[in-house]
Design an enzyme around this catalytic site. Structure first.
Site, PDB file in Angstrom:
ATOM      1  N   SER A   1      -4.039  49.381 -17.498  1.00  0.00           N
ATOM      2  CA  SER A   1      -5.376  48.798 -17.508  1.00  0.00           C
ATOM      3  C   SER A   1      -5.724  48.219 -16.142  1.00  0.00           C
ATOM      4  CB  SER A   1      -5.432  47.704 -18.573  1.00  0.00           C
ATOM      5  OG  SER A   1      -6.702  47.126 -18.609  1.00  0.00           O
TER       6      SER A   1
ATOM      7  N   SER B   1     -11.806  47.108 -21.687  1.00  0.00           N
ATOM      8  CA  SER B   1     -11.337  45.768 -22.043  1.00  0.00           C
ATOM      9  C   SER B   1      -9.924  45.643 -21.476  1.00  0.00           C
ATOM     10  CB  SER B   1     -11.341  45.611 -23.556  1.00  0.00           C
ATOM     11  OG  SER B   1     -11.115  44.267 -23.899  1.00  0.00           O
ATOM     12  N   GLU B   2      -9.694  44.605 -20.661  1.00  0.00           N
ATOM     13  CA  GLU B   2      -8.486  44.619 -19.834  1.00  0.00           C
ATOM     14  C   GLU B   2      -7.172  44.468 -20.580  1.00  0.00           C
ATOM     15  OE1 GLU B   2     -11.059  42.524 -19.379  1.00  0.00           O
ATOM     16  OE2 GLU B   2     -10.390  40.471 -19.014  1.00  0.00           O
ATOM     17  N   ASN B   3      -7.230  44.153 -21.885  1.00  0.00           N
ATOM     18  CA  ASN B   3      -5.977  44.132 -22.637  1.00  0.00           C
ATOM     19  C   ASN B   3      -5.492  45.540 -22.973  1.00  0.00           C
ATOM     20  OD1 ASN B   3      -8.322  44.126 -24.338  1.00  0.00           O
ATOM     21  ND2 ASN B   3      -6.993  43.876 -26.099  1.00  0.00           N
ATOM     22  N   GLY B   4      -6.291  46.563 -22.584  1.00  0.00           N
ATOM     23  CA  GLY B   4      -5.772  47.925 -22.709  1.00  0.00           C
ATOM     24  C   GLY B   4      -6.599  48.865 -23.553  1.00  0.00           C
TER      25      GLY B   4
END
Lengths: 219, 234
Positions: free
Chosen positions: A88, A46-49
């Protein structure tokens, strides 16, 4: 019959391989997580980390500090790692994510994708989509084959502002599975009960049709 | 604030030096990991003409969204906006400028800015509107575009725990943009849930080393959740 959202997700899930790191976009792509075939293990990014996204929390597990890229509450799976946004996107832009699944408004026969902006409508932003399409080794686009007026979304040239160029490999629509290469859409599979003729009529871009187009099977 | 005691006791002290027209880099993703008290202080100060660099702009009435209420923001640099009606309204009225930036590019702009790298090449945005007016260069047969980095007059950060040296740790995905933002402020202010004694944070587990941090304040957080989704609902 055109595929349901769940069936599209189910079909995409068959592209998952054991040990894959996968980024799933918002909407139908998110549903793919519900259909991971038995016996294989994938890690959701998930690209928020967050690498190793788990299921939604129970009511008691809800934690304001634990969200996904859609800003929904989530949990971390066993083996998960949490990191900064720069880290990320190093994973994403560095080509370390094996598969990205995302939605689109339009895709064209050159593998270009338009997914973030409709002129004269309010533009909310591209979020991480431009990074994902520029960085992923393997991108599957999930979309309806035509819009609600019956107009094709698989075009010779995208008409909307692009998210990325020459980056889409595969498309799963409500009617078909197609590969994009050498400047054409290649029809691989059709939805149960959907004729090749219907797919041809709803594909504006160059479409190559083999002699045999198998029907997708669903249990 | 002698030596390595960066802890300040009031929000007004925390944001001292903020002036009209400055650039503020803010950590946070949606409403997760945002320095709530520092944002409220900026509202109280009524500083105008601000450029705010942050992935999002909060929601109506919460987070960075509250700075729209008195038109304090001149320009937003973000990857995704429009979760708030006020934002949309000011944008359409031409009262607010927005520079939409791909999320990874935004994170890298902050990271590079903090690391003294003035610009970097990336494949993200090649062939799109983002590439307009930017230098394109080929490396190994592929096109990349040149993106300038960002440095802010202030960086406002939300940490879980911090000590008086300015060392910080973040909690779960509330980390997001905070570590890069912390490096990219001329003055970096950390609002922490907890201020701990020096030595309590294990040196090998510190996310943001204190060298980047100028001021630390203990905050109180509402921690509003944008989208509560539970297994029970599904």
């Amino acid at each position: 019959m055109a595929l349901t959202r769940e069936q599209i997700a189910q079909r995409v899930a068959r592209e998952l391989e054991d040990g894959f790191y996968v980024n799933l976009g918002i909407g139908i792509p998110t549903l793919v997580a519900n259909f991971v075939p038995e016996g294989i293990e994938v890690m959701l990014q998930s690209e928020n980390g967050l690498l190793g996204m788990g299921p939604y929390p129970t009511k008691d597990q809800v934690d304001a500090d634990m969200i996904n890229a859609g800003k929904e509450t989530v949990t971390a799976a066993t083996g998960a790692a949490i990191f900064s946004s720069a880290e990320s996107f190093a994973m994403i832009r560095g080509g370390h994510v094996d598969l990205t699944v995302l939605g689109a408004f339009e895709v064209d026969q050159h593998g270009n994708i338009a997914s973030w902006m409709i002129p004269k409508k309010l533009v909310k932003g591209m979020g991480g989509a431009m990074d994902l399409v520029a960085g992923a080794k393997n991108i599957i686009c999930v979309m309806t084959h035509a819009n609600k007026h019956g107009e094709s979304k698989l075009l010779s040239h995208c008409s909307l502002p692009l998210t990325g160029v020459n980056c889409i490999n595969k498309i799963v629509t409500d009617l078909a599975v197609l590969e994009v290469r050498d400047g054409a859409f290649h029809l691989l599979e059709r939805a149960p009960g959907i004729s090749v003729d219907e797919i041809v009529s709803k594909t504006q871009g160059k479409l190559l049709v083999p002699e045999e187009v198998p029907e997708m099977q669903f249990n | 604030m002698a030596g390595f005691n960066k802890v300040v006791s009031s929000y007004s002290e925390a944001m001292t030096g903020l002036e009209d027209g400055m650039t503020i880099i803010a950590g946070g993703f949606g409403l997760c990991g945002i320095p709530e008290g520092l944002i409220s202080e900026i509202k109280r100060l009524q500083t105008k003409g601000l450029t705010v660099v942050s992935n999002n702009c909060g929601v109506d009435g919460f987070g960075l969204g509250i700075l729209l209420e008195d038109k304090q923001i001149k320009k937003m640099v973000s990857s995704y906006v429009g979760e708030n009606a006020l934002f949309e309204q000011q944008l359409l009225a031409g009262e607010l400028e927005v520079e939409l930036t791909p999320q990874g590019t935004l994170a890298e702009k902050m990271r590079a800015g903090g690391a003294g790298i003035p610009a970097f090449y990336t494949a993200t945005g090649v062939g799109t509107l983002v590439a307009e007016g930017k230098e394109i260069k080929q490396f190994n047969g592929r096109d990349y575009l040149l993106e300038p980095s960002i440095v802010g007059d202030f960086a406002i950060i939300k940490a879980w725990k911090a000590d008086r040296y300015g060392n910080c740790v973040y909690r779960h995905t509330a980390m997001n943009f905070n570590p890069m933002a912390a490096t990219a402020g001329k003055i970096t202010v950390v609002e922490a849930e907890e201020i701990v004694e020096p030595g309590e944070l294990a040196p090998s587990e510190i996310h943001t080393p204190g060298i980047y941090v100028n001021r630390v304040i203990k905050g109180e957080f509402e921690k509003r959740i944008e989208r509560v989704v539970t297994q029970e609902q599904n």
